[in-house]
Design an enzyme around this catalytic site. Sequence first.
Site, PDB file in Angstrom:
ATOM      1  N   GLY A 241      38.256  38.724  34.039  1.00 17.86           N
ATOM      2  CA  GLY A 241      37.504  39.914  34.406  1.00 17.86           C
ATOM      3  C   GLY A 241      36.588  39.649  35.589  1.00 17.86           C
ATOM      4  O   GLY A 241      36.874  38.807  36.442  1.00 17.86           O
ATOM      5  N   SER A 242      35.472  40.346  35.619  1.00 17.24           N
ATOM      6  CA  SER A 242      34.581  40.276  36.771  1.00 17.24           C
ATOM      7  C   SER A 242      33.764  38.988  36.772  1.00 17.24           C
ATOM      8  O   SER A 242      33.447  38.438  35.713  1.00 17.24           O
ATOM      9  CB  SER A 242      33.619  41.475  36.767  1.00 17.24           C
ATOM     10  OG  SER A 242      32.663  41.337  35.728  1.00 17.24           O
ATOM     11  N   GLU A 261      39.049  33.440  34.490  1.00 16.59           N
ATOM     12  CA  GLU A 261      39.850  33.929  35.611  1.00 16.59           C
ATOM     13  C   GLU A 261      39.133  35.160  36.153  1.00 16.59           C
ATOM     14  O   GLU A 261      39.105  36.205  35.512  1.00 16.59           O
ATOM     15  CB  GLU A 261      41.269  34.278  35.146  1.00 16.59           C
ATOM     16  CG  GLU A 261      42.031  33.130  34.519  1.00 16.59           C
ATOM     17  CD  GLU A 261      42.242  31.959  35.467  1.00 16.59           C
ATOM     18  OE1 GLU A 261      42.197  32.161  36.700  1.00 16.59           O
ATOM     19  OE2 GLU A 261      42.439  30.836  34.980  1.00 16.59           O
ATOM     20  N   LEU A 262      38.556  35.021  37.361  1.00 18.34           N
ATOM     21  CA  LEU A 262      37.615  36.028  37.850  1.00 18.34           C
ATOM     22  C   LEU A 262      38.143  36.718  39.113  1.00 18.34           C
ATOM     23  O   LEU A 262      39.317  36.971  39.232  1.00 18.34           O
ATOM     24  CB  LEU A 262      36.252  35.375  38.056  1.00 18.34           C
ATOM     25  CG  LEU A 262      35.727  34.601  36.823  1.00 18.34           C
ATOM     26  CD1 LEU A 262      34.399  33.929  37.130  1.00 18.34           C
ATOM     27  CD2 LEU A 262      35.611  35.508  35.602  1.00 18.34           C
ATOM     28  N   CYS A 298      43.219  40.818  41.246  1.00 17.98           N
ATOM     29  CA  CYS A 298      42.316  39.831  41.829  1.00 17.98           C
ATOM     30  C   CYS A 298      42.963  39.051  42.963  1.00 17.98           C
ATOM     31  O   CYS A 298      42.273  38.336  43.692  1.00 17.98           O
ATOM     32  CB  CYS A 298      41.788  38.877  40.755  1.00 17.98           C
ATOM     33  SG  CYS A 298      43.064  38.157  39.733  1.00 17.98           S
ATOM     34  N   GLU A 394      34.446  41.856  46.530  1.00 17.73           N
ATOM     35  CA  GLU A 394      35.792  42.203  46.076  1.00 17.73           C
ATOM     36  C   GLU A 394      35.937  43.715  45.998  1.00 17.73           C
ATOM     37  O   GLU A 394      35.203  44.383  45.262  1.00 17.73           O
ATOM     38  CB  GLU A 394      36.072  41.584  44.706  1.00 17.73           C
ATOM     39  CG  GLU A 394      37.460  41.866  44.197  1.00 17.73           C
ATOM     40  CD  GLU A 394      37.713  41.283  42.815  1.00 17.73           C
ATOM     41  OE1 GLU A 394      38.862  40.917  42.528  1.00 17.73           O
ATOM     42  OE2 GLU A 394      36.753  41.202  42.013  1.00 17.73           O
TER      43      GLU A 394
END
Length: 495
Positions: A241-242, A261-262, A298, A394
């Site tokens: 996520g963020s 996992e960003l 992402c 992002e």
Amino acid sequence: MSKFIRTGQYVKSSYPLYLGSKPITNSSSTLEVIDKFTNQVASKIPMADKEMIERSIVIAQNACEPMKQLSGATKKQILLNIAHDLEKRADEFAKAIVVEVGKPLVDANAEVGRAIDTFTCAAEESIRQYGEQIPLDISSRNLGFQGITKRFPVGPISMIAPFNFPLNLCAHKIAPSIAAGCPFVLKPSDRTPISAMLLGELLAKQTPLLPEGAFSIFPTTHQDASILSKDERFKLCSFTGSPAIGWKIKNEAGKKKVVLELGGDAACIVDSATQQSRLPSIAQRILFGGFYSQGQSCISIQRVFIHDSHYDQMKQLLIDGAKPLIQRMGDPMDPTTFVGPMITEHDAQRVESWVNNAVAKGANLLVGGKRNDHFMQPTILENLPLDTEISCKEVFGPVFFIERFNDFKQVVQRVNSSEFGLQAGVFTDDIHKAYYAFNNIEVGAVVINDIPSVRVDAQPYGGIKDSGFGREGIRHTIEEYTELKLMLLKDIGKI
């Protein structure tokens, strides 16, 4: 917008949550799942409260030993069964993704195919968890010593999945957990929980091969979800996520391991050492990498650096290629749609405001830039000032900018100027530049001669800097989900 008209019902009116491998149809509160195209309630799912979360943790603890004792053959069979069932119900899963995410059908079908690959690969890796024999007689003080290593499951795992790939990103957590022999509790995004509940249905069918209590899957409130990161009975927390939430989870995790996992702002370089004849196909790949799934990935392309020798031609190719894509905005259930709605109108408004701010500060708007409700046009900018959001944050939307460069070493530095470091793409026919990019670009993966938006489901996947912590990718996730143990042996084999 096309004139495609939906017919039929694509999802059920309600789905159960899963607590200790069993479906639960009632709880104190209910989550309404919105169809992202119609903005109407498509389905309802019960939400887990604190009591249910507590029960799920106790059940997971009790399932640790049965999960640990699973043979490789059993784990392989479970995972292959899930892959087989997923393949048989591929159309159902794909249309559920279309409804809950707003992802175009072509992308949803691709996600289902990837999830099948993920479970199949995990089945194969479940019987390949090798140890190592280590000679330890390294000096006269250690004569007669040797060692054997073996990996053991860490124990109960908490998992928090995002909205953008609601099936495959859950698969990337669930499948390695089964392969490693770890019970788990999964919270899908409250925006897109249907795919996870359908996976729960497939998992529940695996009893008695899969021990009772091996999994729980449910949505819950953001406040109660913090239990999944804080409770010490979980031995690992896996989050996608963020960055803001991910690093907060890491701070709350205490002694447990975390895998994060960003975000990312993926860069793509088109080098001078690229054949001119390849530019049209490269432009098509960049357009796909920037705009597929509405840019809500992402590793969606956000920054494109083009060598001066190719800049003008590539710029025109990208403009000419993007304009028809705007005409392919519409109902994501339409097989001809390329751009569907963003996850919420608020997100579309945010992206629109970032584009407007960039233009106000001097950026050139080449294509797109307009919003219609929760639809955002594919957008290309150039001459982007460094102090704009799109330059340094992002976007997570269908927007990228192009920039001219002359020196390869300098453009690598430009790529590295980001706070993120997930993946980068480099188009070049120069093997020395390819290796220079690999050695010097600060990311988790460098893709040579394709876009950074490529993820092969067996690859080690993850980032550095603000893009993450640890690695996913089946075999590498299994390593994260297990602990290495050593047995020291002395004078073995001497008679």
